[in-house]
Write a protein that holds these residues in place. Structure first.
Motif, PDB file in Angstrom:
ATOM      1  N   PHE A   1      48.095  61.740  47.412  1.00  0.00           N
ATOM      2  CA  PHE A   1      48.579  62.169  46.094  1.00  0.00           C
ATOM      3  C   PHE A   1      50.088  61.960  45.984  1.00  0.00           C
ATOM      4  CE2 PHE A   1      50.489  65.360  43.342  1.00  0.00           C
ATOM      5  CZ  PHE A   1      49.886  65.018  42.142  1.00  0.00           C
TER       6      PHE A   1
ATOM      7  N   TRP B   1      50.685  58.237  45.561  1.00  0.00           N
ATOM      8  CA  TRP B   1      50.261  57.822  44.213  1.00  0.00           C
ATOM      9  C   TRP B   1      51.248  58.323  43.162  1.00  0.00           C
ATOM     10  CZ3 TRP B   1      48.876  60.995  40.085  1.00  0.00           C
ATOM     11  CH2 TRP B   1      48.301  60.351  38.993  1.00  0.00           C
ATOM     12  N   GLY B   2      51.688  59.546  43.271  1.00  0.00           N
ATOM     13  CA  GLY B   2      52.550  60.147  42.262  1.00  0.00           C
ATOM     14  C   GLY B   2      53.986  59.665  42.292  1.00  0.00           C
TER      15      GLY B   2
ATOM     16  N   LEU C   1      44.729  63.847  51.978  1.00  0.00           N
ATOM     17  CA  LEU C   1      44.645  63.898  50.515  1.00  0.00           C
ATOM     18  C   LEU C   1      46.003  64.216  49.890  1.00  0.00           C
ATOM     19  CD1 LEU C   1      41.205  65.675  49.975  1.00  0.00           C
ATOM     20  CD2 LEU C   1      41.784  63.269  49.559  1.00  0.00           C
ATOM     21  N   LEU C   2      46.735  65.137  50.463  1.00  0.00           N
ATOM     22  CA  LEU C   2      48.070  65.459  49.954  1.00  0.00           C
ATOM     23  C   LEU C   2      48.988  64.243  50.080  1.00  0.00           C
ATOM     24  CD1 LEU C   2      50.099  67.482  48.824  1.00  0.00           C
ATOM     25  CD2 LEU C   2      50.611  68.147  51.177  1.00  0.00           C
TER      26      LEU C   2
END
Length: 168
Positions: free
Chosen positions: A21, A24-25, A17-18
């Motif tokens: 993210f 994505w970021g 998940l990290l």
């Protein structure tokens, strides 16, 4: 499943998940931007979202007679610029009068159309006197006179990455 295995699975899920993210970021392709970059000062002086089909208009002043010169471009699907037309208030040194393209006079300007020359990027040395404005889709977005004289500017389309970049 014992507590140790659950802890490993939870840690693995948290890492995935990290990673998602962070991708994505900061790395996911968000879109395209037209960017003016000062090669001498190594800074971005302007950036705006851009799409295939968008229209750019460059306004400069040409020659000793200070006649207006306009260049009209369309953004291509391959992130290059198609020179569609030039409009200039007369013929003289530096005016591409020999081009075999449709030419007509309108509004005091000589229009040369259907030029279809492709540019992957622009490289300019600006002039506080001769370079004027840049429009995107009919809206003036940049005034070259705001730069120091003889700024070495590159204009190109870049891929904006990361939803946290702030450029849309």
């Amino acid at each position: 499943m014992n507590g140790k295995k659950r802890g490993i699975w939870a840690l693995a899920l948290a890492i995935v998940l990290l990673g998602a993210f962070v991708w994505w970021g900061f790395f996911a392709p968000v879109g395209k931007a037209f960017q003016l970059y000062d090669r001498q000062r190594k800074t971005v002086v302007f950036s705006a979202p851009i799409h295939a089909g968008d229209k750019l208009r460059l306004e400069i002043e040409h020659s000793f007679e200070h006649i207006p010169w306009y260049e009209f471009y369309t953004v291509r699907e391959d992130d290059q610029f198609n020179l569609d037309a030039i409009a200039v208030a007369g013929y003289g040194a530096g005016i591409p009068a020999e081009m075999d393209v449709p030419t007509h006079v309108e509004g005091g300007l000589v229009w040369m159309e259907e030029i279809n020359s492709v540019f992957p990027e622009f490289s300019w040395i600006t002039s506080a006197t001769y370079m004027k404005g840049l429009e995107i889709n009919g809206e003036e977005v940049f005034d070259f006179r705001s730069l120091p004289d003889a700024s070495r500017i590159r204009g190109k389309i870049i891929t904006v990455r990361g939803y946290l970049s702030g450029v849309r």
